[in-house]
Design a protein around this motif. Sequence first.
Motif, PDB file in Angstrom:
ATOM      1  N   ALA A 149       0.855  -1.183   0.000  1.00 34.68           N
ATOM      2  CA  ALA A 149       0.000   0.000   0.000  1.00 34.68           C
ATOM      3  C   ALA A 149       0.894   1.237   0.000  1.00 34.68           C
ATOM      4  N   VAL A 150       0.332   2.343  -0.486  1.00 34.39           N
ATOM      5  CA  VAL A 150       1.046   3.614  -0.390  1.00 34.39           C
ATOM      6  C   VAL A 150       0.176   4.618   0.347  1.00 34.39           C
ATOM      7  N   LEU A 151       0.860   5.386   1.177  1.00 31.39           N
ATOM      8  CA  LEU A 151       0.184   6.406   1.963  1.00 31.39           C
ATOM      9  C   LEU A 151       0.659   7.763   1.461  1.00 31.39           C
ATOM     10  N   ALA A 152      -0.278   8.676   1.257  1.00 33.98           N
ATOM     11  CA  ALA A 152       0.114  10.008   0.801  1.00 33.98           C
ATOM     12  C   ALA A 152      -0.848  11.038   1.357  1.00 33.98           C
ATOM     13  N   ALA A 153      -0.372  12.241   1.496  1.00 43.89           N
ATOM     14  CA  ALA A 153      -1.197  13.305   2.070  1.00 43.89           C
ATOM     15  C   ALA A 153      -1.357  14.461   1.104  1.00 43.89           C
ATOM     16  N   SER A 154      -0.261  15.186   0.860  1.00 41.72           N
ATOM     17  CA  SER A 154      -0.404  16.464   0.171  1.00 41.72           C
ATOM     18  C   SER A 154      -0.916  16.334  -1.259  1.00 41.72           C
ATOM     19  N   ILE A 155      -0.515  15.279  -1.988  1.00 42.53           N
ATOM     20  CA  ILE A 155      -0.977  15.215  -3.380  1.00 42.53           C
ATOM     21  C   ILE A 155      -2.491  15.049  -3.447  1.00 42.53           C
ATOM     22  N   PHE A 156      -3.074  14.489  -2.371  1.00 44.53           N
ATOM     23  CA  PHE A 156      -4.528  14.369  -2.339  1.00 44.53           C
ATOM     24  C   PHE A 156      -5.180  15.606  -1.708  1.00 44.53           C
ATOM     25  N   HIS A 157      -4.577  16.095  -0.645  1.00 45.76           N
ATOM     26  CA  HIS A 157      -5.208  17.216   0.064  1.00 45.76           C
ATOM     27  C   HIS A 157      -5.355  18.452  -0.809  1.00 45.76           C
ATOM     28  N   PHE A 158      -4.371  18.692  -1.638  1.00 42.16           N
ATOM     29  CA  PHE A 158      -4.421  19.923  -2.432  1.00 42.16           C
ATOM     30  C   PHE A 158      -5.001  19.691  -3.817  1.00 42.16           C
ATOM     31  N   ARG A 159      -5.686  18.518  -3.937  1.00 45.13           N
ATOM     32  CA  ARG A 159      -6.485  18.188  -5.126  1.00 45.13           C
ATOM     33  C   ARG A 159      -5.670  18.187  -6.406  1.00 45.13           C
ATOM     34  N   GLU A 160      -4.387  17.882  -6.288  1.00 45.25           N
ATOM     35  CA  GLU A 160      -3.601  17.754  -7.514  1.00 45.25           C
ATOM     36  C   GLU A 160      -4.091  16.544  -8.282  1.00 45.25           C
ATOM     37  N   PHE A 161      -4.346  15.459  -7.526  1.00 42.60           N
ATOM     38  CA  PHE A 161      -4.914  14.251  -8.115  1.00 42.60           C
ATOM     39  C   PHE A 161      -5.979  13.722  -7.175  1.00 42.60           C
ATOM     40  N   THR A 162      -7.058  13.185  -7.756  1.00 41.47           N
ATOM     41  CA  THR A 162      -8.021  12.476  -6.920  1.00 41.47           C
ATOM     42  C   THR A 162      -7.535  11.032  -6.777  1.00 41.47           C
ATOM     43  N   VAL A 163      -8.128  10.312  -5.838  1.00 40.58           N
ATOM     44  CA  VAL A 163      -7.783   8.903  -5.678  1.00 40.58           C
ATOM     45  C   VAL A 163      -8.155   8.149  -6.952  1.00 40.58           C
ATOM     46  N   GLN A 164      -9.297   8.514  -7.525  1.00 41.26           N
ATOM     47  CA  GLN A 164      -9.750   7.887  -8.769  1.00 41.26           C
ATOM     48  C   GLN A 164      -8.709   8.045  -9.892  1.00 41.26           C
ATOM     49  N   GLU A 165      -8.216   9.271 -10.062  1.00 44.95           N
ATOM     50  CA  GLU A 165      -7.200   9.513 -11.108  1.00 44.95           C
ATOM     51  C   GLU A 165      -5.935   8.710 -10.821  1.00 44.95           C
ATOM     52  N   THR A 166      -5.587   8.637  -9.541  1.00 44.16           N
ATOM     53  CA  THR A 166      -4.412   7.871  -9.141  1.00 44.16           C
ATOM     54  C   THR A 166      -4.551   6.411  -9.549  1.00 44.16           C
ATOM     55  N   LYS A 167      -5.746   5.867  -9.286  1.00 41.59           N
ATOM     56  CA  LYS A 167      -5.970   4.457  -9.612  1.00 41.59           C
ATOM     57  C   LYS A 167      -5.993   4.220 -11.122  1.00 41.59           C
ATOM     58  N   GLU A 168      -6.554   5.172 -11.858  1.00 44.19           N
ATOM     59  CA  GLU A 168      -6.563   5.034 -13.313  1.00 44.19           C
ATOM     60  C   GLU A 168      -5.132   4.987 -13.846  1.00 44.19           C
ATOM     61  N   TYR A 169      -4.291   5.852 -13.282  1.00 39.04           N
ATOM     62  CA  TYR A 169      -2.884   5.860 -13.690  1.00 39.04           C
ATOM     63  C   TYR A 169      -2.222   4.520 -13.379  1.00 39.04           C
ATOM     64  N   LEU A 170      -2.390   4.030 -12.137  1.00 39.72           N
ATOM     65  CA  LEU A 170      -1.748   2.776 -11.729  1.00 39.72           C
ATOM     66  C   LEU A 170      -2.266   1.610 -12.566  1.00 39.72           C
ATOM     67  N   HIS A 171      -3.573   1.623 -12.826  1.00 39.23           N
ATOM     68  CA  HIS A 171      -4.175   0.576 -13.649  1.00 39.23           C
ATOM     69  C   HIS A 171      -3.550   0.563 -15.044  1.00 39.23           C
ATOM     70  N   SER A 172      -3.320   1.768 -15.581  1.00 42.32           N
ATOM     71  CA  SER A 172      -2.730   1.866 -16.922  1.00 42.32           C
ATOM     72  C   SER A 172      -1.304   1.322 -16.929  1.00 42.32           C
ATOM     73  N   ARG A 173      -0.701   1.245 -15.748  1.00 40.98           N
ATOM     74  CA  ARG A 173       0.656   0.677 -15.667  1.00 40.98           C
ATOM     75  C   ARG A 173       0.638  -0.734 -15.079  1.00 40.98           C
ATOM     76  N   ASP A 174      -0.488  -1.396 -15.210  1.00 39.80           N
ATOM     77  CA  ASP A 174      -0.640  -2.807 -14.832  1.00 39.80           C
ATOM     78  C   ASP A 174      -0.509  -3.106 -13.346  1.00 39.80           C
ATOM     79  N   VAL A 175      -0.842  -2.134 -12.518  1.00 40.97           N
ATOM     80  CA  VAL A 175      -0.885  -2.397 -11.080  1.00 40.97           C
ATOM     81  C   VAL A 175      -2.343  -2.706 -10.725  1.00 40.97           C
ATOM     82  N   ALA A 176      -2.553  -3.812  -9.981  1.00 43.92           N
ATOM     83  CA  ALA A 176      -3.923  -4.179  -9.591  1.00 43.92           C
ATOM     84  C   ALA A 176      -4.446  -3.195  -8.559  1.00 43.92           C
ATOM     85  N   VAL A 177      -5.529  -2.506  -8.905  1.00 45.70           N
ATOM     86  CA  VAL A 177      -6.164  -1.578  -7.971  1.00 45.70           C
ATOM     87  C   VAL A 177      -7.667  -1.830  -7.993  1.00 45.70           C
TER      88      VAL A 177
END
Lengths: 262, 217
Positions: free
Chosen positions: A232-260
């Motif tokens: 698992a990865v834990l993060a604060a600021s990239i989510f708090h300041f709305r640079e990326f949503t969790v959804q966008e993060t997962k879409e990115y990881l999925h596109s790189r073949d990480v199971a999310v």
Amino acid sequence: MTGGSGELARRIIPCLDVTEGRVVKGVQFVNLIDAGDPVEIAEEYDRQGADEITFLDITASSDRREILLDVVKRTAETVFIPLTVGGGVRSLENIRELLKAGADKVSINTEAVHQPRFVREASLKFGSQCIVVAIDAKRVADPNGKPSWEVYIYGGREPAGIDAVQWARQMEEYGAGEILLTSMDRDGTRDGYDIDLTSAITETVSIPVIASGGAGTLEHLYEGLVMGGASAVLAASIFHFREFTVQETKEYLHSRDVAVRF
Amino acid sequence: MNIENRASPSIVVVDYGMGNLRSVQKGLEKAGCRATVSSDPSRIESASGIVLPGVGAFRDCMANLVNSRLVDPVLGAIEENKPFLGICLGMQLLLAVSEEFGTHEGLGVVPGRVVRFDRNKNLKVPHMGWNRVHFSGPSPLFKGIPDASYFYFVHSYYADPDNSDVVSGWTNYGIRFCSSISTGNIFACQFHPEKSQHWGLKILENFGNIVVGQKEG
């Protein structure tokens, strides 16, 4: 990737640093910027598809515990994903209160160093599944070029004189169900996780490891999971300041073949 | 009054000192059920449906169930064909025998054993996090939920029933293991519906509907 883990999704965990019932984000554990109400933020992350939420109470002076318990209680009323709470957990009574308020796991840091036995007692009493040991680790300069890391306590203010890899192994033996691993060198820098540290620990223990400290881009999250081998990865600021949503993060990881999980 | 009873069946979440039951109760309430947390045998006897949660070690769970004098009321409810939902350890307790820290007897409702994940497979144990549940057939518990949805797991042991006909869901982690059971009115899941966001809440709602249907039927 971890061999044989099948379809188990890697977890994305937004972390909320909480003091006096408000969310803040520490930059290298000082310089706090207020970023809102913990319950509302937890609900927002739940909507975005966060896999868990972590609250770290960074003041945790004894007179503030009631406020924290209230925040946990209100969060557990509306958020139906796992909630981990850490900061100032010093006794079985602290753990009991937090679990009763609705936390699913508690994270133990300084007290584990003071009294390793506490981790054993806690995991026997409440079960390993709810005992997370948080390790704050700082790189030690080594003339031979082989990296090592020292454990820090009191929110990263004091060196404990213990080797982090050794410590992780010991905590696993003592019944920790998970390790929350923070790189002191990287925390707040947004330069990415300390991958050497992360892989040194994930290769040593057979319990899940959460990488923390330094995430500034989605690439960093990918590196922590795939190169660092974190569950698992834990993060604060990239989510708090709305640079990326969790959804966008997962879409990115999925596109790189990480199971999310979606 | 009858209408109210029909609309909100009385489900008892069995409290035997193993873990936080608040989220299970909240989840059932959010799904529209009337849920009470209780360790009172008479409440269990009068309930329309039973939820047996549980976290921690099998031996401790079973010992607490025995010491709280709740084994007979729980078995009685199952014998009376009341809808029963076991969660996590509450599922494992249905099995006959567990190999966690020695050999321990469970409730023996479902023939089979509770065994540990094999560490040699380069697996992180506990199996912690969100994993897919592949449904083995239609089950009222999974009504409206897409096959292979993600649910939240945290466990080191899993149920291995002798008869695979009782398995309603499979999950892959090193091996393919039984992640849910359905036989008659006995339902169980290894994952935590109360921590599995919308699909988890849907399972609790479905269980509530099973209880209503049973009462009306």
